[in-house]
Design an enzyme around this catalytic site. Structure first.
Site, PDB file in Angstrom:
ATOM      1  N   LYS A   1     -25.194  21.080  11.681  1.00  0.00           N
ATOM      2  CA  LYS A   1     -24.059  20.252  12.120  1.00  0.00           C
ATOM      3  C   LYS A   1     -22.732  20.967  11.883  1.00  0.00           C
ATOM      4  CE  LYS A   1     -24.545  16.191   9.982  1.00  0.00           C
ATOM      5  NZ  LYS A   1     -24.799  14.816   9.523  1.00  0.00           N
TER       6      LYS A   1
ATOM      7  N   LYS B   1     -21.563  21.593   8.954  1.00  0.00           N
ATOM      8  CA  LYS B   1     -20.919  20.971   7.788  1.00  0.00           C
ATOM      9  C   LYS B   1     -21.420  21.660   6.514  1.00  0.00           C
ATOM     10  CE  LYS B   1     -19.539  16.247   8.782  1.00  0.00           C
ATOM     11  NZ  LYS B   1     -19.590  14.858   8.279  1.00  0.00           N
TER      12      LYS B   1
HETATM   13  N1  C2G Z   1     -17.229   6.720   8.434  1.00  0.00           N
HETATM   14  C1  C2G Z   1     -16.356   5.642   8.546  1.00  0.00           C
HETATM   15  N2  C2G Z   1     -15.059   5.810   8.185  1.00  0.00           N
HETATM   16  C2  C2G Z   1     -14.612   7.002   7.719  1.00  0.00           C
HETATM   17  C3  C2G Z   1     -15.493   8.094   7.591  1.00  0.00           C
HETATM   18  C4  C2G Z   1     -16.819   7.923   7.959  1.00  0.00           C
HETATM   19  O1  C2G Z   1     -16.753   4.539   8.971  1.00  0.00           O
HETATM   20  N3  C2G Z   1     -13.286   7.114   7.381  1.00  0.00           N
HETATM   21  C5  C2G Z   1     -18.626   6.519   8.836  1.00  0.00           C
HETATM   22  C6  C2G Z   1     -19.056   7.444   9.977  1.00  0.00           C
HETATM   23  O2  C2G Z   1     -18.661   6.899  11.227  1.00  0.00           O
HETATM   24  C7  C2G Z   1     -20.571   7.468   9.805  1.00  0.00           C
HETATM   25  C8  C2G Z   1     -20.738   7.329   8.282  1.00  0.00           C
HETATM   26  O3  C2G Z   1     -19.483   6.845   7.766  1.00  0.00           O
HETATM   27  O4  C2G Z   1     -21.159   6.331  10.440  1.00  0.00           O
HETATM   28  C9  C2G Z   1     -21.076   8.649   7.621  1.00  0.00           C
HETATM   29  O5  C2G Z   1     -20.069   9.576   7.962  1.00  0.00           O
HETATM   30  P1  C2G Z   1     -20.420  11.148   7.840  1.00  0.00           P
HETATM   31  O6  C2G Z   1     -20.992  11.403   6.502  1.00  0.00           O
HETATM   32  O7  C2G Z   1     -19.219  11.916   8.309  1.00  0.00           O
HETATM   33  O8  C2G Z   1     -21.593  11.255   8.907  1.00  0.00           O
HETATM   34  P2  C2G Z   1     -21.766  12.411  10.012  1.00  0.00           P
HETATM   35  O9  C2G Z   1     -21.573  13.737   9.379  1.00  0.00           O
HETATM   36  O10 C2G Z   1     -20.954  11.998  11.153  1.00  0.00           O
HETATM   37  O11 C2G Z   1     -23.335  12.329  10.325  1.00  0.00           O
HETATM   38  O12 C2G Z   1     -27.226  11.536  12.893  1.00  0.00           O
HETATM   39  C10 C2G Z   1     -25.914  11.101  12.612  1.00  0.00           C
HETATM   40  C11 C2G Z   1     -25.187  12.069  11.691  1.00  0.00           C
HETATM   41  O13 C2G Z   1     -25.982  12.371  10.563  1.00  0.00           O
HETATM   42  C12 C2G Z   1     -23.852  11.474  11.253  1.00  0.00           C
END
Ligand code: C2G
Length: 129
Positions: free
Chosen positions: A44, A46
């Site tokens: 990803k 990350k």
């Molecule tokens: N999130 C949120 N508000 C934020 C940051 C994150 O609501 N300020 C939500 C994201 O939309 C997501 C969840 O928290 O639903 C987890 O965020 P991340 O850890 O950034 O997830 P991501 O890297 O986008 O991975 O298969 C899907 C992926 O694994 C998602």
């Protein structure tokens, strides 16, 4: 028992994540979090600060979370929905529309992202990037 699933990296865990998990749990009775492994996060693009086990421990300490499973790839979601008998798939609104293919198997809900917080902002505010 209505079962909910959501996916993510959750590194560095912050209140935007908690807001998401709290609202996701409110949609049912049992919340599963599929937590991205470090290896999957590399695909990803990350880089995690905390290891998978450290992030898993943090999530398991949150009262809204009932089970944490590994997210190893993009393709596992349909299998997860079947294996865990999921009723509702939840993601933040930054993923709006990306997982609509799951509507064949379960309800799909996108919850508003908490706008003012992100791991990138935390690192920037601390002068790390
Ligand atoms: N999130 C949120 N508000 C934020 C940051 C994150 O609501 N300020 C939500 C994201 O939309 C997501 C969840 O928290 O639903 C987890 O965020 P991340 O850890 O950034 O997830 P991501 O890297 O986008 O991975 O298969 C899907 C992926 O694994 C998602």
């Amino acid at each position: 028992m209505k079962k909910i699933i959501t996916y993510g990296t959750f590194d560095l865990l912050h209140y935007g994540h908690i807001n998401l998990l709290k609202r996701a749990k409110a949609l049912g009775e049992y919340l599963i979090v599929a937590l991205s492994t470090n290896e999957f996060n590399e695909t990803k693009g990350k880089k995690c600060y905390f290891s998978y086990n450290e992030r898993k421990t943090l999530l398991e300490s949150i009262r809204f979370v009932d089970l944490v499973i590994p997210e190893n790839n993009w393709e596992q979601k349909i299998n997860d929905v079947h294996e865990f008998k999921i009723d509702t798939f939840v993601m933040g609104s930054d993923w709006e529309g990306k997982f609509d293919f799951l509507r064949t198997y379960c309800e799909v809900v996108y919850l508003n992202r908490t706008p003012e917080i992100s791991t990138t902002k935390i690192k920037q505010d601390l002068g790390y990037c």
